[in-house]
Design a protein around this motif. Structure first.
Motif, short mmCIF file in Angstrom:
data_model
loop_
_atom_site.label_atom_id
_atom_site.label_comp_id
_atom_site.label_asym_id
_atom_site.label_seq_id
_atom_site.Cartn_x
_atom_site.Cartn_y
_atom_site.Cartn_z
N LEU A 154 0.84 -1.21 0.00
CA LEU A 154 0.00 0.00 0.00
C LEU A 154 0.87 1.26 0.00
N GLN A 155 1.99 1.21 0.72
CA GLN A 155 2.91 2.35 0.78
C GLN A 155 3.56 2.62 -0.57
N SER A 156 3.72 1.56 -1.35
CA SER A 156 4.37 1.71 -2.66
C SER A 156 3.41 2.23 -3.73
N CYS A 157 2.18 2.51 -3.28
CA CYS A 157 1.14 3.07 -4.17
C CYS A 157 0.79 2.14 -5.33
N SER A 158 0.89 0.84 -5.09
CA SER A 158 0.48 -0.12 -6.11
C SER A 158 -1.03 -0.01 -6.34
N SER A 159 -1.40 -0.18 -7.59
CA SER A 159 -2.82 -0.11 -7.94
C SER A 159 -3.56 -1.32 -7.37
N TYR A 160 -4.74 -1.09 -6.85
CA TYR A 160 -5.52 -2.21 -6.29
C TYR A 160 -7.02 -1.93 -6.41
N VAL A 161 -7.76 -3.02 -6.24
CA VAL A 161 -9.22 -2.92 -6.06
C VAL A 161 -9.52 -3.58 -4.72
N ILE A 162 -10.72 -3.34 -4.22
CA ILE A 162 -11.15 -4.05 -3.01
C ILE A 162 -12.30 -4.96 -3.39
N ARG A 163 -12.14 -6.24 -3.03
CA ARG A 163 -13.14 -7.25 -3.37
C ARG A 163 -13.90 -7.70 -2.13
N PHE A 164 -15.13 -8.16 -2.35
CA PHE A 164 -15.93 -8.74 -1.27
C PHE A 164 -15.50 -10.19 -1.07
N ARG A 165 -15.39 -10.59 0.16
CA ARG A 165 -14.95 -11.96 0.46
C ARG A 165 -16.18 -12.84 0.70
N VAL A 166 -16.50 -13.66 -0.30
CA VAL A 166 -17.65 -14.56 -0.18
C VAL A 166 -17.21 -15.82 0.57
N GLU A 167 -17.96 -16.12 1.63
CA GLU A 167 -17.66 -17.34 2.40
C GLU A 167 -18.33 -18.54 1.72
N PRO A 168 -17.56 -19.59 1.42
CA PRO A 168 -18.15 -20.77 0.75
C PRO A 168 -18.98 -21.61 1.71
N GLY A 169 -19.76 -22.51 1.13
CA GLY A 169 -20.49 -23.50 1.93
C GLY A 169 -21.79 -23.00 2.52
N GLU A 170 -22.22 -21.82 2.14
CA GLU A 170 -23.47 -21.28 2.70
C GLU A 170 -24.62 -21.43 1.70
N ILE A 171 -25.77 -21.80 2.21
CA ILE A 171 -26.99 -21.84 1.39
C ILE A 171 -27.74 -20.54 1.67
N LEU A 172 -27.78 -19.69 0.67
CA LEU A 172 -28.39 -18.37 0.84
C LEU A 172 -29.86 -18.44 0.41
N LYS A 173 -30.75 -18.32 1.39
CA LYS A 173 -32.19 -18.36 1.10
C LYS A 173 -32.72 -16.93 1.00
N MET A 174 -33.25 -16.60 -0.17
CA MET A 174 -33.72 -15.23 -0.42
C MET A 174 -35.19 -15.27 -0.84
N HIS A 175 -35.82 -14.12 -0.72
CA HIS A 175 -37.23 -14.02 -1.14
C HIS A 175 -37.44 -12.78 -2.00
N ASP A 176 -38.06 -12.99 -3.13
CA ASP A 176 -38.44 -11.89 -4.02
C ASP A 176 -39.98 -11.84 -4.04
N ILE A 177 -40.53 -10.66 -3.85
CA ILE A 177 -42.00 -10.52 -3.75
C ILE A 177 -42.68 -11.03 -5.01
N ILE A 178 -42.05 -10.83 -6.17
CA ILE A 178 -42.66 -11.24 -7.45
C ILE A 178 -42.33 -12.69 -7.77
N ARG A 179 -41.11 -13.11 -7.51
CA ARG A 179 -40.63 -14.42 -7.96
C ARG A 179 -40.62 -15.50 -6.89
N GLY A 180 -40.90 -15.11 -5.67
CA GLY A 180 -40.97 -16.10 -4.60
C GLY A 180 -39.61 -16.41 -4.01
N ASN A 181 -39.47 -17.63 -3.47
CA ASN A 181 -38.23 -18.04 -2.80
C ASN A 181 -37.14 -18.41 -3.80
N ILE A 182 -35.93 -17.97 -3.52
CA ILE A 182 -34.78 -18.24 -4.38
C ILE A 182 -33.64 -18.76 -3.50
#
Length: 504
Positions: A154-182
């Protein structure tokens, strides 16, 4: 539902709104008003490369024309200003540092060159490269560095992006009002970029933070954002925030079956997709919208509301207040809906009867242009309007369907005129002129009765129409006779006779 409903319309200033984007705004507006909530306008302008200068004023003017103005946001003010993402960078940096501290995000120093090499390697093996939990440990990011190495990087001013760290092994249960459970498995997700190398937040990060800060309760947006729903929910969870309700609206499809309507294919469409006219910045070319083509605001909004939503009643004509009263997210279709310009025209025609004062005003202007307005009483003009109103879809069509009630033909339809250049046609017209002259009570009923049993009725009616109108179109010929009166009708027949004599 609580009166604290808060929804937002968040377009990017990358060009004009098209039907799909405006319908999203309309549904947000209807939902907010139905629940006495707040409708917010936010400009999501983090993508500077695609910025188009006059987009914002276009968005504001469009919402105003459609009478679905925001309660809060760009151009309207509010407690969460600024409502431009480009001006909220310090807020996004504050929150992304929280994610970094929690270990929910990480620095990635991979160059485009590095990542392209990886993609090619995977392609050779018949695979698709994804920056995810399987591969990130082998790549150039802070997850593979010591604290000291990261500090030096970081001190050397190298170019970078920041990424989101997705944790594996999770079952993500979501709900959409129009499409139902996903259900989504996190193993299938990649680590999306949250902060770009130029320090700008991506849509995913900015959108999630802004929705939380602005207390958005329901996110109503296009179906194209459905694949991003899992990332946005994971971000809410990572921050420890409550998750809003999601509803992803169906696509508006082309009638020819060639996919969805889009700004990119505007030139290949045979119907307009912009609500109001758009002036292309680079060329100055003006593309007309529904407003300029003569559609009423009420009919346009009515049509747009039913493009994917079913009110659950048989009628199709609704005022804005009625749409607000009936609107519900549960009655929005899941599948794409086809746009039909004929249906849009049908809606405009239905509203035309309520706009007769506008038709009258337009007709007066046309007559004034020709310096003949003074010749006609108001009563006559209203009679003309009532005669032709069923034939028009737009106010501006009134003159093309009524001109023959005011001015005699300057010319005659060439193709038909060629067929009737004979002396026997002149004799016939002279005879019919005498018959008409002898009618004492010059009404459509009497004239119709006079000619109903004539064996040559078809050709006589065509000759009359050519004489009175100039072309083979118009309303019932006997109504035209009555409106013009005996003297004017005979003068027009005589004019046709002279024209035929000239051609012989």
């Amino acid at each position: 539902m609580s009166h604290l409903v808060r929804v937002r319309f968040a377009p990017s200033p990358t060009g004009p709104l098209h039907l799909g984007g405006l319908r999203t705004a309309l549904y947000n507006y209807l939902f907010a008003k139905k629940h006495r909530g707040t409708f917010i306008l936010r400009i999501e302008d983090t993508d500077k490369k695609r910025f188009v200068s006059n987009s914002e004023s276009y968005i504001l003017e469009t919402l105003k024309w459609c009478r679905i103005e925001p309660d809060e946001g760009v151009g309207y003010g509010g407690p969460y200003s600024p409502y431009y993402q480009s001006k909220r960078g310090n807020i996004y940096h504050y929150y992304i540092n929280k994610l970094l501290k929690k270990g929910k995000a990480y620095y990635a120093f991979d160059t485009d060159y590095d990542l392209n090499i990886k993609r090619k390697e995977y392609k050779k093996r018949g695979l698709t490269f994804s920056y995810n939990y399987r591969n990130r440990i082998e790549l150039n990011n802070s997850l593979t560095m010591t604290k000291e190495e990261l500090h030096n990087k970081l001190q050397s001013c190298s170019s970078y992006v920041i990424r989101f760290r997705v944790e594996p092994g999770e079952i993500l249960k979501m709900h959409d009002i129009i499409r139902g459970n996903i259900i989504v498995y996190t193993n299938e997700l990649d680590d999306k970029i949250l902060l770009k190398s130029n320090g700008m937040a991506t849509y995913h990060l900015a959108n999630t933070i802004d929705d939380h800060i602005m207390k958005i309760t329901h996110v109503l947006r296009g179906e194209e954002w459905l694949p991003s729903m899992s990332l946005h929910i994971l971000l809410y969870k990572a921050f420890g925030w409550s998750i809003p309700n999601f509803a992803h609206l169906p696509l508006i499809l082309r009638k020819d079956g060639k996919g969805k309507i889009s700004k990119r294919n505007v030139d290949s469409l045979d119907f307009p997709i912009f609500p109001i006219q758009w002036k292309v910045p680079d060329t100055g070319i003006i593309i007309p919208g529904y407003r300029e083509l003569g559609y009423f605001t009420e009919s346009f909004v009515n049509m747009l509301a039913l493009l994917g939503w079913n009110p659950g009643v048989k009628k199709e004509i609704f005022s804005l207040q009625e749409l607000i009263h009936l609107f519900s997210l549960e009655r929005i279709k899941k599948s794409g809906v086809f746009f039909d310009i004929k249906k849009a025209n049908w809606f405009n025609k239905k509203y035309l009867n309520k706009k007769q004062e506008e038709i009258f005003s337009f007709l007066c202007k046309e007559l004034k242009k020709r310096s003949i307005l003074h010749k006609y009483k108001e009563d006559y003009l209203w009679k003309v309007i009532h005669i032709i109103i069923d034939r028009i879809h737009f106010v501006h069509e009134v003159w093309n369907h009524s001109f023959y009630f005011f001015i005699p033909p300057n010319s005659f339809e060439k193709n038909f005129l060629k067929k009737i250049i004979h002396k026997n046609i002149i004799d016939r017209l002279e005879n019919e002129k005498i018959v008409i002259s002898n009618v004492n009570v010059f009404t459509s009923v009497n004239l119709k009765f006079l000619f109903q049993n004539n064996k040559k009725r078809k050709i006589i009616m065509q000759l009359f129409r050519l004489a009175l109108v100039g072309v083979l179109k118009g309303v019932d010929i006997f109504i035209i006779f009555e409106m013009l009166g005996k003297k004017e009708s005979i003068q027009r027949i005589e004019k046709l006779i002279k024209e035929i004599k000239k051609k012989i």
